[in-house]
Motif scaffolding. Sequence first.
Motif, PDB file in Angstrom:
ATOM      1  N   CYS A 126     -35.737  -6.389 -34.259  1.00  0.00           N
ATOM      2  CA  CYS A 126     -35.350  -5.502 -35.363  1.00  0.00           C
ATOM      3  C   CYS A 126     -34.218  -4.593 -34.902  1.00  0.00           C
ATOM      4  N   MET A 128     -33.300  -1.727 -36.456  1.00  0.00           N
ATOM      5  CA  MET A 128     -33.345  -0.385 -37.023  1.00  0.00           C
ATOM      6  C   MET A 128     -33.549   0.673 -35.944  1.00  0.00           C
ATOM      7  N   GLY A 129     -34.068   0.250 -34.795  1.00  0.00           N
ATOM      8  CA  GLY A 129     -34.091   1.139 -33.635  1.00  0.00           C
ATOM      9  C   GLY A 129     -34.987   2.362 -33.739  1.00  0.00           C
ATOM     10  N   CYS A 130     -36.136   2.247 -34.413  1.00  0.00           N
ATOM     11  CA  CYS A 130     -37.068   3.384 -34.414  1.00  0.00           C
ATOM     12  C   CYS A 130     -37.557   3.574 -32.977  1.00  0.00           C
ATOM     13  N   PHE A 132     -40.127   4.737 -31.499  1.00  0.00           N
ATOM     14  CA  PHE A 132     -41.523   4.553 -31.078  1.00  0.00           C
ATOM     15  C   PHE A 132     -41.974   3.102 -31.189  1.00  0.00           C
ATOM     16  N   CYS A 133     -41.084   2.213 -31.639  1.00  0.00           N
ATOM     17  CA  CYS A 133     -41.529   0.881 -32.049  1.00  0.00           C
ATOM     18  C   CYS A 133     -41.105  -0.205 -31.065  1.00  0.00           C
ATOM     19  N   SER A 135     -40.904  -3.428 -31.701  1.00  0.00           N
ATOM     20  CA  SER A 135     -40.038  -4.450 -32.307  1.00  0.00           C
ATOM     21  C   SER A 135     -38.590  -4.054 -32.195  1.00  0.00           C
ATOM     22  N   GLY A 136     -38.358  -2.739 -32.261  1.00  0.00           N
ATOM     23  CA  GLY A 136     -36.987  -2.258 -32.191  1.00  0.00           C
ATOM     24  C   GLY A 136     -36.446  -2.306 -30.767  1.00  0.00           C
ATOM     25  N   GLY A 171     -44.889  -6.874 -40.006  1.00  0.00           N
ATOM     26  CA  GLY A 171     -44.838  -7.329 -38.616  1.00  0.00           C
ATOM     27  C   GLY A 171     -43.474  -6.993 -38.026  1.00  0.00           C
ATOM     28  N   GLY A 173     -39.688  -6.740 -37.595  1.00  0.00           N
ATOM     29  CA  GLY A 173     -38.506  -6.859 -38.446  1.00  0.00           C
ATOM     30  C   GLY A 173     -38.496  -5.904 -39.618  1.00  0.00           C
ATOM     31  N   GLU A 174     -37.311  -5.754 -40.186  1.00  0.00           N
ATOM     32  CA  GLU A 174     -37.125  -4.909 -41.371  1.00  0.00           C
ATOM     33  C   GLU A 174     -36.907  -5.857 -42.556  1.00  0.00           C
ATOM     34  N   SER A 207     -38.251   0.697 -43.703  1.00  0.00           N
ATOM     35  CA  SER A 207     -37.938   1.939 -43.012  1.00  0.00           C
ATOM     36  C   SER A 207     -37.020   2.808 -43.878  1.00  0.00           C
ATOM     37  N   CYS A 347     -47.076  -3.442 -34.240  1.00  0.00           N
ATOM     38  CA  CYS A 347     -46.040  -4.419 -34.512  1.00  0.00           C
ATOM     39  C   CYS A 347     -45.164  -4.695 -33.293  1.00  0.00           C
TER      40      CYS A 347
HETATM   41 FE1  SF4 Z   1     -38.411   0.568 -37.196  1.00  0.00          FE
HETATM   42 FE2  SF4 Z   1     -39.946  -1.146 -38.610  1.00  0.00          FE
HETATM   43 FE3  SF4 Z   1     -37.877  -2.036 -37.153  1.00  0.00          FE
HETATM   44 FE4  SF4 Z   1     -40.010  -1.122 -35.915  1.00  0.00          FE
HETATM   45  S1  SF4 Z   1     -39.929  -2.914 -37.217  1.00  0.00           S
HETATM   46  S2  SF4 Z   1     -37.858  -0.670 -35.386  1.00  0.00           S
HETATM   47  S3  SF4 Z   1     -40.659   0.505 -37.289  1.00  0.00           S
HETATM   48  S4  SF4 Z   1     -37.770  -0.678 -38.912  1.00  0.00           S
END
Ligand code: SF4
Length: 357
Positions: A126, A128-130, A132-133, A135-136, A171, A173-174, A207, A347
């Motif tokens: 992903c 989006m680079g959150c 805490f996540c 996936s990012g 799960g 990804g965005e 997000s 995730c």
């Molecule tokens: Fe953010 Fe959702 Fe991507 Fe995780 S999967 S980085 S929470 S947008």
Amino acid sequence: MIFIYLYDIILIIAGDKVKNIYSYTKEELENYFECINEKKFKATQVYDWLYIKRENNVDNWTNLKKEIRDKIKENFEFQNIKIIKVESDELARKYLFELVDGERIEAVLMYHDYGNSICVSSQVGCNMGCKFCESGRLKKVRNLETYEMVEQILMVEKDIKTRISSVVIMGIGEPFDNYDNVMNFIKIINDPKGIAIGARHITVSTSGIIPKIYEFMKFPLQVNLAISLHASNNEIRSNIMSVNKAYSLNDLLQAIRDYIEFTNRRVTIEYVMLNNVNDSLDNAEELAELLKGMNVYVNLIPYNETNHIEFKRSSKNQIMRFYDLLKQHGINVTIRKEFGGKISAACGQLRSKEVKK
Ligand code: SF4
Ligand code: SAH
């Protein structure tokens, strides 16, 4: 995309493969049959084999004449994604899949009193680079094709030999960064002649990609929308979610209000509880103020700790105090039941463990 593209038509006529058959909405398959001078209802017969009888060997599709079966074999791919690892406990089963190109994604099945739900991935990684996540942490490699999402459901149902009754796209990804494929996925799993999961049992989580929220309002099915808000003010949100720098909290709230007004549907606000980041009682007050009068319900998510060591989960006590304060302000709020903490169900965690090896 309800039409077959001119390019697809050329491929079909030339006898080349178009794309995986599990990527096709019924409407697109109807167009395919018209394009090869056959009756549209053949699409329903194909759906019956794929999604009701679950027979993917075209030679066994005996109610279609051999010529048509040959044409289908010529024009469509049938490859499947593979389950390569399963971790499970009494509440959940987590699947790691390998895609045809070797990439990995995951899905989590959760057992509830009312049935089984599944959390599916929409991208490999992903962007989006959150902060805490997990996936990012592993950047986006590519979008998932529609069939790669449909097959997460088919493979899991085959594994547990039971039907899944609800789907959340939460799960890896965005989903709104892979909008068209995700919308086709929803149409396919919702089709009453196929997997037939009711729109109200499908939830997309974003997000906060605002233009796509406006587009999604007009999507014809009554699918639920969840927004990962995770902060009670712009500063905190920008610190933990870089998407907030492009689409700020105020604009996002306005988009949510517009969505509610247009669709008349309640929106879920996800709020992951991060110790000393967004979980103070002042934050709860601020959040209540932001959401006052809106038709939303807040889902407080206990943080699943990851390798992002700077983030810790809020204590149970703190989550309860936050919850009580929102309640006192008349906000609808629930605390998310935890699934699969033991099996690293948050995730992206299973994939990220595997990728590190
Ligand atoms: Fe953010 Fe959702 Fe991507 Fe995780 S999967 S980085 S929470 S947008
Ligand atoms: N990209 C979409 C959907 C996938 S993430 C989105 O962000 O909404 C699904 C949800 O899981 C999001 O609310 C996300 O913030 C949350 N999440 C991510 N990592 C988590 C973790 N370690 N513990 C708890 N929730 C997490």
